[in-house]
Write a protein that holds these residues in place. Structure first.
Motif, short mmCIF file in Angstrom:
data_model
loop_
_atom_site.label_atom_id
_atom_site.label_comp_id
_atom_site.label_asym_id
_atom_site.label_seq_id
_atom_site.Cartn_x
_atom_site.Cartn_y
_atom_site.Cartn_z
N TYR A 1 0.80 -1.23 0.00
CA TYR A 1 0.00 0.00 0.00
C TYR A 1 0.84 1.28 0.00
O TYR A 1 0.42 2.29 -0.54
CB TYR A 1 -0.99 0.05 1.17
N ALA A 2 2.03 1.29 0.66
CA ALA A 2 2.93 2.45 0.67
C ALA A 2 2.22 3.71 1.16
O ALA A 2 2.32 4.78 0.54
CB ALA A 2 3.53 2.67 -0.72
N MET B 1 0.12 10.13 8.59
CA MET B 1 -0.87 10.99 7.93
C MET B 1 -2.24 10.35 7.98
O MET B 1 -2.38 9.13 8.01
CB MET B 1 -0.48 11.22 6.46
N THR B 2 -3.27 11.18 7.95
CA THR B 2 -4.63 10.67 7.85
C THR B 2 -4.90 10.17 6.42
O THR B 2 -4.08 10.38 5.51
CB THR B 2 -5.65 11.77 8.18
N VAL B 3 -6.04 9.54 6.25
CA VAL B 3 -6.43 9.08 4.92
C VAL B 3 -6.43 10.25 3.94
O VAL B 3 -5.86 10.18 2.85
CB VAL B 3 -7.82 8.42 4.99
N ALA B 4 -7.08 11.34 4.32
CA ALA B 4 -7.16 12.51 3.44
C ALA B 4 -5.78 13.08 3.14
O ALA B 4 -5.50 13.47 1.99
CB ALA B 4 -8.05 13.58 4.07
N GLN B 5 -4.91 13.12 4.13
CA GLN B 5 -3.57 13.66 3.92
C GLN B 5 -2.75 12.77 2.99
O GLN B 5 -1.98 13.27 2.16
CB GLN B 5 -2.86 13.82 5.26
N ASN B 6 -2.93 11.44 3.11
CA ASN B 6 -2.24 10.52 2.21
C ASN B 6 -2.66 10.75 0.77
O ASN B 6 -1.83 10.79 -0.14
CB ASN B 6 -2.54 9.07 2.61
N VAL B 7 -3.95 10.93 0.57
CA VAL B 7 -4.47 11.13 -0.78
C VAL B 7 -4.04 12.49 -1.33
O VAL B 7 -3.75 12.63 -2.52
CB VAL B 7 -6.01 11.00 -0.78
N ALA B 8 -3.96 13.47 -0.45
CA ALA B 8 -3.64 14.83 -0.88
C ALA B 8 -2.16 15.09 -1.07
O ALA B 8 -1.79 16.09 -1.71
CB ALA B 8 -4.19 15.83 0.14
N TYR B 9 -1.31 14.22 -0.56
CA TYR B 9 0.12 14.51 -0.53
C TYR B 9 0.69 14.78 -1.93
O TYR B 9 1.41 15.76 -2.15
CB TYR B 9 0.88 13.36 0.13
N GLY B 10 0.36 13.91 -2.89
CA GLY B 10 0.88 14.11 -4.25
C GLY B 10 0.39 15.41 -4.86
O GLY B 10 1.13 16.08 -5.60
N LEU B 11 -0.85 15.78 -4.56
CA LEU B 11 -1.40 17.03 -5.08
C LEU B 11 -0.68 18.23 -4.48
O LEU B 11 -0.45 19.24 -5.16
CB LEU B 11 -2.90 17.11 -4.77
N PRO C 1 -16.28 8.96 5.09
CA PRO C 1 -16.40 9.02 6.55
C PRO C 1 -15.11 8.69 7.30
O PRO C 1 -15.01 8.95 8.51
CB PRO C 1 -17.48 7.97 6.85
N LEU C 2 -14.13 8.10 6.59
CA LEU C 2 -12.88 7.69 7.24
C LEU C 2 -11.72 8.63 6.92
O LEU C 2 -10.56 8.31 7.17
CB LEU C 2 -12.51 6.26 6.80
N ALA C 3 -12.03 9.81 6.41
CA ALA C 3 -11.00 10.73 5.94
C ALA C 3 -9.99 11.11 7.02
O ALA C 3 -8.82 11.36 6.72
CB ALA C 3 -11.65 11.99 5.37
N ARG D 1 -9.08 9.25 9.66
CA ARG D 1 -8.40 8.11 10.30
C ARG D 1 -7.00 7.93 9.74
O ARG D 1 -6.68 8.38 8.63
CB ARG D 1 -9.20 6.82 10.09
N ARG D 2 -6.17 7.23 10.52
CA ARG D 2 -4.82 6.91 10.07
C ARG D 2 -4.79 5.48 9.53
O ARG D 2 -5.65 4.66 9.89
CB ARG D 2 -3.81 7.10 11.21
N PRO D 3 -3.81 5.14 8.70
CA PRO D 3 -3.76 3.80 8.11
C PRO D 3 -3.83 2.66 9.12
O PRO D 3 -4.43 1.62 8.83
CB PRO D 3 -2.41 3.81 7.37
N ALA D 4 -3.25 2.85 10.29
CA ALA D 4 -3.26 1.79 11.30
C ALA D 4 -4.67 1.46 11.78
O ALA D 4 -4.91 0.36 12.31
CB ALA D 4 -2.39 2.18 12.49
N ASP D 5 -5.59 2.37 11.59
CA ASP D 5 -6.97 2.17 12.04
C ASP D 5 -7.86 1.60 10.94
O ASP D 5 -9.08 1.49 11.13
CB ASP D 5 -7.57 3.49 12.52
N LEU D 6 -7.28 1.24 9.80
CA LEU D 6 -8.05 0.74 8.66
C LEU D 6 -7.81 -0.74 8.45
O LEU D 6 -6.77 -1.29 8.82
CB LEU D 6 -7.65 1.50 7.39
#
Length: 356
Positions: free
Chosen positions: A88-89, A94-104, A129-131, A133-138
């Motif tokens: 998954y890398a 970072m939160t879910v939203a931060q992970n998705v936003a990082y490249g942007l 709804p999980l934006a 949360r951190r990866p460890a919580d998924l």
């Protein structure tokens, strides 16, 4: 444009040649799976396409633009390619939203536009709804969807997936297969999917490239790959395939033929240009064998029978000397016992091309 052209690609590590003259033409928006055993070179091929490895020979072009050759190497970040790794890398802090936003963010997208795009793609993969949360919580499946959302957010027209379901349990794998199919339908990205799992490749891909020892053996649609393998290696690898000798092969026209299998006539499929031969090699699958009345087939006796729900799996020894092992699937309801004598026949087989 997101078509991919790989032409006579070669990759060497020191004195070891890992990829040999690999050529693939992948259409824009196509879902292609690369299937093969561990160590066949499929992950190295993905890494070359992503830009993580430099080529020893050949070229790679994406959307008509050459991105790799021995004298030219476009960095991974400039290829417009998204990669979903087996692990998954994701950034754990970072939160879910931060992970998705990082490249942007790295690409310099304005904060408001960045937030809007992240919200949209998270809704697309049903993670809104999980934006926070951190990866460890998924769960593993949710982490995989975060990785997909990251590709969607970057609007990648080519997405590479490196055995993305390898670490998941069987139930989650089935759910994620549907997720990948939905992702492909929505994004229309060109998908390049590495796997060693045949069921994944057959279920998901428009076409499958079978690799072995650093070479592409066949590149075809799943149905063609299953029913018309190009050679014995592909035949034995796909769908519990089996290859056996037949005698007196006689083409009958329209892609049909007949031959003698263990003393009995067998109906076969063949290439339109197939010629008569005293001997040939034929491939088939367990489902291509069936029970027939005693006078009509090949004598056999049951070594083992196991219940598989929709069918009974029977392992038998067949032929005049009872020395040829076969496996056949008998539709339910069925009942066989160890040692039972039966008669079997081949109802469909494929004549392997003589050149193979």
């Amino acid at each position: 444009m997101s078509d991919i052209r790989i032409d006579t690609l070669g990759k060497r590590f020191g004195n070891t040649q890992v990829l040999h003259d690999v050529s693939l033409a992948i259409n824009e928006g196509e879902f292609v799976a690369v299937l093969g055993p561990s160590g066949c070179g499929k992950t190295t091929l993905l890494r070359c396409l992503a830009g993580f490895e430099r080529l020893s020979a050949g070229t790679i072009a994406v959307g008509g633009r050459t991105v790799s050759s021995p004298g030219r190497h476009t960095p991974p970040e400039d290829r417009g390619i998204g990669v979903v790794f087996q692990n998954y890398a994701l950034w754990p802090h970072m939160t879910v939203a931060q992970n998705v936003a990082y490249g942007l963010k790295i690409a310099g997208l304005a904060k408001a536009e960045r937030a809007a795009r992240v919200a949209k793609v998270l809704d697309t993969v049903e993670l809104g709804p999980l934006a926070d949360r951190r990866p460890a919580d998924l769960s593993g499946g949710q982490r995989q969807r975060v990785a997909l959302a990251r590709c969607l957010a970057m609007q990648s027209r080519v997405v590479l997936l490196d055995e993305p379901l390898a670490n998941l349990d069987v139930h989650l794998r089935a759910a994620l297969e549907e997720e990948f199919a939905r992702f492909h339908a929505q994004s229309r990205a060109t998908m390049f999917y590495i796997t060693h799992d045949q069921s994944e490749a057959l279920a998901l891909a428009d076409r499958i490239a079978v690799m072995d020892k650093g070479r592409i053996l066949q590149f075809a649609a799943p149905r063609a790959l299953y029913s018309e393998p190009a050679d014995e290696t592909v035949a034995n690898f796909i769908g519990e395939g089996r290859v056996i000798d037949v005698r007196s092969l006689e083409p009958m026209g329209a892609g049909r033929a007949r031959a003698e299998l263990l003393g009995r006539n067998a109906p076969l499929r063949c290439r339109p240009d197939q010629r008569a031969q005293p001997r040939a090699r034929v491939s088939f699958h367990p489902g291509d064998l069936h029970l027939v009345p005693e006078a009509e087939g090949i004598p056999a006796h049951v070594i083992r029978a196991s219940y598989r729900g929709a069918f009974l799996r029977a392992e038998v020894m067949a032929g005049p000397r009872a020395d040829i092992p076969f496996t056949l699937n008998i539709p339910a309801p069925a009942s066989l016992t160890q040692g039972q004598r039966i008669t079997i026949a081949l109802r469909d087989g494929w004549v392997l091309p003589a050149a193979a």
